[in-house]
Write an enzyme that holds these catalytic residues in place. Structure first.
Site, PDB file in Angstrom:
ATOM      1  N   SER A 132      -5.540  -6.917  -0.659  1.00  0.00           N
ATOM      2  CA  SER A 132      -6.144  -5.701  -1.215  1.00  0.00           C
ATOM      3  C   SER A 132      -7.482  -6.088  -1.854  1.00  0.00           C
ATOM      4  O   SER A 132      -7.755  -7.270  -2.070  1.00  0.00           O
ATOM      5  CB  SER A 132      -5.220  -5.087  -2.270  1.00  0.00           C
ATOM      6  OG  SER A 132      -5.096  -5.984  -3.361  1.00  0.00           O
TER       7      SER A 132
ATOM      8  N   ASP B 228      -6.576  -4.807   3.077  1.00  0.00           N
ATOM      9  CA  ASP B 228      -5.624  -3.717   2.869  1.00  0.00           C
ATOM     10  C   ASP B 228      -6.293  -2.655   1.982  1.00  0.00           C
ATOM     11  O   ASP B 228      -6.836  -2.983   0.918  1.00  0.00           O
ATOM     12  CB  ASP B 228      -4.394  -4.327   2.160  1.00  0.00           C
ATOM     13  CG  ASP B 228      -3.199  -3.414   2.171  1.00  0.00           C
ATOM     14  OD1 ASP B 228      -3.109  -2.529   3.042  1.00  0.00           O
ATOM     15  OD2 ASP B 228      -2.321  -3.614   1.296  1.00  0.00           O
TER      16      ASP B 228
ATOM     17  N   GLU C 160      -6.200   5.685   7.538  1.00  0.00           N
ATOM     18  CA  GLU C 160      -5.035   6.402   6.966  1.00  0.00           C
ATOM     19  C   GLU C 160      -5.255   7.905   7.038  1.00  0.00           C
ATOM     20  O   GLU C 160      -6.335   8.394   6.729  1.00  0.00           O
ATOM     21  CB  GLU C 160      -4.835   5.980   5.499  1.00  0.00           C
ATOM     22  CG  GLU C 160      -3.672   6.690   4.815  1.00  0.00           C
ATOM     23  CD  GLU C 160      -3.257   6.052   3.485  1.00  0.00           C
ATOM     24  OE1 GLU C 160      -3.311   4.807   3.371  1.00  0.00           O
ATOM     25  OE2 GLU C 160      -2.891   6.805   2.571  1.00  0.00           O
TER      26      GLU C 160
ATOM     27  N   HIS D 220       4.128   3.015  -1.935  1.00  0.00           N
ATOM     28  CA  HIS D 220       3.930   1.641  -2.408  1.00  0.00           C
ATOM     29  C   HIS D 220       4.797   1.418  -3.641  1.00  0.00           C
ATOM     30  O   HIS D 220       4.916   2.314  -4.481  1.00  0.00           O
ATOM     31  CB  HIS D 220       2.466   1.413  -2.800  1.00  0.00           C
ATOM     32  CG  HIS D 220       1.522   1.523  -1.650  1.00  0.00           C
ATOM     33  ND1 HIS D 220       0.474   2.402  -1.624  1.00  0.00           N
ATOM     34  CD2 HIS D 220       1.469   0.842  -0.480  1.00  0.00           C
ATOM     35  CE1 HIS D 220      -0.189   2.256  -0.482  1.00  0.00           C
ATOM     36  NE2 HIS D 220       0.397   1.323   0.236  1.00  0.00           N
ATOM     37  N   GLY D 221       5.386   0.234  -3.747  1.00  0.00           N
ATOM     38  CA  GLY D 221       6.206  -0.064  -4.916  1.00  0.00           C
ATOM     39  C   GLY D 221       7.637   0.392  -4.701  1.00  0.00           C
ATOM     40  O   GLY D 221       8.084   0.555  -3.569  1.00  0.00           O
TER      41      GLY D 221
ATOM     42  N   HIS E  79       3.172   1.767   5.715  1.00  0.00           N
ATOM     43  CA  HIS E  79       2.891   1.202   4.389  1.00  0.00           C
ATOM     44  C   HIS E  79       4.142   1.355   3.523  1.00  0.00           C
ATOM     45  O   HIS E  79       5.041   2.106   3.858  1.00  0.00           O
ATOM     46  CB  HIS E  79       1.712   1.941   3.753  1.00  0.00           C
ATOM     47  CG  HIS E  79       0.396   1.494   4.278  1.00  0.00           C
ATOM     48  ND1 HIS E  79      -0.484   0.752   3.540  1.00  0.00           N
ATOM     49  CD2 HIS E  79      -0.164   1.649   5.497  1.00  0.00           C
ATOM     50  CE1 HIS E  79      -1.551   0.482   4.282  1.00  0.00           C
ATOM     51  NE2 HIS E  79      -1.388   1.019   5.476  1.00  0.00           N
TER      52      HIS E  79
ATOM     53  N   ASN F 120       4.910  -5.925   0.307  1.00  0.00           N
ATOM     54  CA  ASN F 120       4.299  -6.594  -0.827  1.00  0.00           C
ATOM     55  C   ASN F 120       5.294  -6.715  -1.987  1.00  0.00           C
ATOM     56  O   ASN F 120       5.726  -7.808  -2.332  1.00  0.00           O
ATOM     57  CB  ASN F 120       3.043  -5.806  -1.252  1.00  0.00           C
ATOM     58  CG  ASN F 120       2.283  -6.485  -2.358  1.00  0.00           C
ATOM     59  OD1 ASN F 120       2.377  -7.699  -2.529  1.00  0.00           O
ATOM     60  ND2 ASN F 120       1.526  -5.724  -3.127  1.00  0.00           N
ATOM     61  N   THR F 121       5.695  -5.563  -2.519  1.00  0.00           N
ATOM     62  CA  THR F 121       6.535  -5.554  -3.731  1.00  0.00           C
ATOM     63  C   THR F 121       7.818  -6.382  -3.573  1.00  0.00           C
ATOM     64  O   THR F 121       8.192  -7.121  -4.490  1.00  0.00           O
ATOM     65  CB  THR F 121       6.915  -4.099  -4.097  1.00  0.00           C
ATOM     66  OG1 THR F 121       5.704  -3.338  -4.177  1.00  0.00           O
ATOM     67  CG2 THR F 121       7.645  -4.013  -5.408  1.00  0.00           C
TER      68      THR F 121
HETATM   69  P1  13P Z   1       5.055  -2.308  -0.858  1.00  0.00           P
HETATM   70  O1  13P Z   1       4.456  -2.960  -2.051  1.00  0.00           O
HETATM   71  O2  13P Z   1       5.826  -1.091  -1.212  1.00  0.00           O
HETATM   72  O3  13P Z   1       5.797  -3.229   0.002  1.00  0.00           O
HETATM   73  O4  13P Z   1       3.825  -1.746   0.018  1.00  0.00           O
HETATM   74  C1  13P Z   1       2.906  -2.650   0.543  1.00  0.00           C
HETATM   75  C2  13P Z   1       1.817  -1.942   1.244  1.00  0.00           C
HETATM   76  O5  13P Z   1       2.016  -0.902   1.854  1.00  0.00           O
HETATM   77  C3  13P Z   1       0.487  -2.559   1.240  1.00  0.00           C
HETATM   78  O6  13P Z   1      -0.440  -1.771   1.899  1.00  0.00           O
END
Ligand code: 13P
Length: 286
Positions: free
Chosen positions: A52, A87, A139, A182-183, A210, A234-235
């Site tokens: 990111s 990202d 997007e 996200h998250g 995502h 990511n999370t």
């Molecule tokens: P998460 O953190 O929910 O896995 O999402 C990651 C993401 O979509 C990065 O663009």
């Protein structure tokens, strides 16, 4: 683009025809990058390293990120296809900076604007990226949740908007917001598979999901069947790393060597990487 990395759209088109998905694991620092690369190599899985704008700034800028990734590929003798992806690039300049540094793909996220403005900015990025053989993701609609500390509401992508954006910009990859966030999720995510399928059929380009953390396995499998070829995670890696680090710190209050602290999360993080690769079916696809 140097010889050490692959063009992102090539590995995603292969995934599209093979009906599996490539993981995008977001990276935060040198160790994170090494852990992810080593584990993907063991699984013989192609990988997209997501960065990111915030993570790039944290690591010292796009050139530093590029240097870390390419040096690790060389020094660790990594053979799997590796892509380096910006990202949620928020402006043309951010995308240009990443492209100039050697990233193999960029996401231009102009989803906060209306469709016309989203198309205008995406087109500008696509034109510049084409000169460098770099892949572009756009997007439509708006992925909700929290990214780089900023919270946003979900806005489901409309099929006609996705088709229009694709026709006007000729973008390579699409991230239609279809209910993922996200998250962490509050309850089960409500993904719109019907729209996912329709957008995939009408544009015929690889789709990106995502907010890949916390989506139940059966929904991930269904998403891949509906046209998703890249899943961003990511999370979930951060949480599995943190679980182990918390225990380590609790049991080793006097451990002040940062190498020991960061490394204490390595095994857990790597375990999550392998689980995701197997779920996405990207193992042995390098
Ligand atoms: P998460 O953190 O929910 O896995 O999402 C990651 C993401 O979509 C990065 O663009």
């Amino acid at each position: 683009m140097g010889d050490l990395m692959e063009n992102t759209k090539d590995i995603l088109n292969k995934a599209k025809s093979g009906k599996y998905a490539i993981p995008q694991f977001n990276i935060n620092n040198l160790e994170w990058t090494r852990f992810v690369l080593e584990e993907c190599e063991i699984n013989n899985s192609p990988v997209i390293l997501g960065v990111s704008e915030g993570a790039a700034k944290y690591m010292g800028g796009y050139n530093v990120v590029y240097a870390i990734v390419t040096s690790l590929i060389e020094s660790l003798k990594i053979k799997i296809p590796v892509c380096l992806h910006l990202d949620h690039g928020s402006t043309f300049e951010a995308c240009k900076n990443a492209i100039d540094a050697g990233f193999t793909s960029v996401m231009i996220d102009a989803s906060k604007y209306d469709l016309d403005e989203n198309i205008r900015i995406t087109k500008e990025v696509v034109e510049y990226a084409r000169l460098h053989d770099v892949t572009v993701e756009a997007e439509v609609g708006h992925v909700g949740g929290e990214e780089d500390g900023i919270a946003a509401e979900v806005a489901y992508a409309k099929v006609e908007d996705a088709v229009m954006l694709y026709k006007e910009t000729n973008v390579d990859l699409f991230a239609p917001a279809l209910g993922s966030v996200h998250g962490l999720y509050k309850g089960e995510p409500k993904l719109d598979f019907q729209r996912m399928k329709e957008i995939s059929e009408k544009t015929n380009i690889p789709l990106v999901l995502h907010g890949g953390s916390g989506i139940p396995d059966d929904l991930i499998v269904k998403a891949i069947k509906s046209g998703i070829c890249k899943i961003n995670i990511n999370t979930e890696l951060q949480i599995s790393w943190h679980e182990a680090v918390k225990d380590f710190v609790k049991n080793n209050e006097n451990a002040y060597d940062p190498r020991k602290v960061i490394k204490s999360g390595e095994a857990n993080l790597k375990k999550s990487v392998t689980e995701k690769i197997k779920l996405l079916g990207s193992n042995n696809k390098a």
